[in-house]
Design a protein around this motif. Sequence first.
Motif, mmCIF file in Angstrom:
data_model
loop_
_atom_site.group_PDB
_atom_site.id
_atom_site.type_symbol
_atom_site.label_atom_id
_atom_site.label_comp_id
_atom_site.label_asym_id
_atom_site.label_seq_id
_atom_site.Cartn_x
_atom_site.Cartn_y
_atom_site.Cartn_z
ATOM 1 N N GLY A 22 0.814 -1.213 0.000
ATOM 2 C CA GLY A 22 0.000 0.000 0.000
ATOM 3 C C GLY A 22 0.846 1.259 0.000
ATOM 4 N N ILE A 23 1.919 1.246 0.752
ATOM 5 C CA ILE A 23 2.825 2.406 0.771
ATOM 6 C C ILE A 23 3.467 2.584 -0.601
ATOM 7 C CG2 ILE A 23 5.015 3.271 1.722
ATOM 8 C CD1 ILE A 23 4.069 2.057 4.443
ATOM 9 N N ILE A 24 3.874 1.474 -1.228
ATOM 10 C CA ILE A 24 4.459 1.562 -2.569
ATOM 11 C C ILE A 24 3.425 2.094 -3.563
ATOM 12 C CG2 ILE A 24 5.387 0.213 -4.507
ATOM 13 C CD1 ILE A 24 6.737 -1.601 -2.356
ATOM 14 N N PHE A 25 2.208 1.593 -3.487
ATOM 15 C CA PHE A 25 1.153 2.042 -4.398
ATOM 16 C C PHE A 25 0.876 3.534 -4.210
ATOM 17 C CE2 PHE A 25 -3.352 2.488 -5.663
ATOM 18 C CZ PHE A 25 -3.218 2.123 -6.995
ATOM 19 N N ASP A 26 0.776 3.974 -2.964
ATOM 20 C CA ASP A 26 0.545 5.386 -2.683
ATOM 21 C C ASP A 26 1.681 6.242 -3.240
ATOM 22 O OD1 ASP A 26 -1.199 7.341 -1.147
ATOM 23 O OD2 ASP A 26 0.782 7.768 -0.294
#
Length: 150
Positions: free
Chosen positions: A113-117
């Motif tokens: 999720g952090i990578i996607f954000d």
Amino acid sequence: MKHLPPSPRLSFLYLDEEVITRVSSQTYQTNKEELIALCWEMYNYVNESRREWTKTIYTLQINDEQPSYMISQERRMFNHFKGIIQKGQEQNEFRRDMDAGFIAHMILIYTRGIIFDWLLHSSDKLGPEHMGLLVPFFDTFDPKLECMKN
């Protein structure tokens, strides 16, 4: 013509092998520290000129009609996380009222999720500010938070 990475599965096999090799060559005082190092190395892997690669892989995972290897419990990264968590549970470093596979799954979801954000909002590299979002999440698995049993 845009160069596409090999199959998503093969791409994750490369990522897993590289990240696990980097982290396994170090020593850590705690299992939590090793898990954080794994997440940091995943971010470093993406930072090494792989922003476009990461975008492509995430897009392929969303558009693929096959079950995603990114989230597979057969994936080496998942099993590596799970093994470290199991060891940490035996050493009373992580909660034991949660399955090690569940904890591994949650950490990997949060990391992705952090990578996607980051892919959505930033052109800079993943850095300490992103780890600053991740590290407090590990407190969720502190054994002091175990559910009271009757």
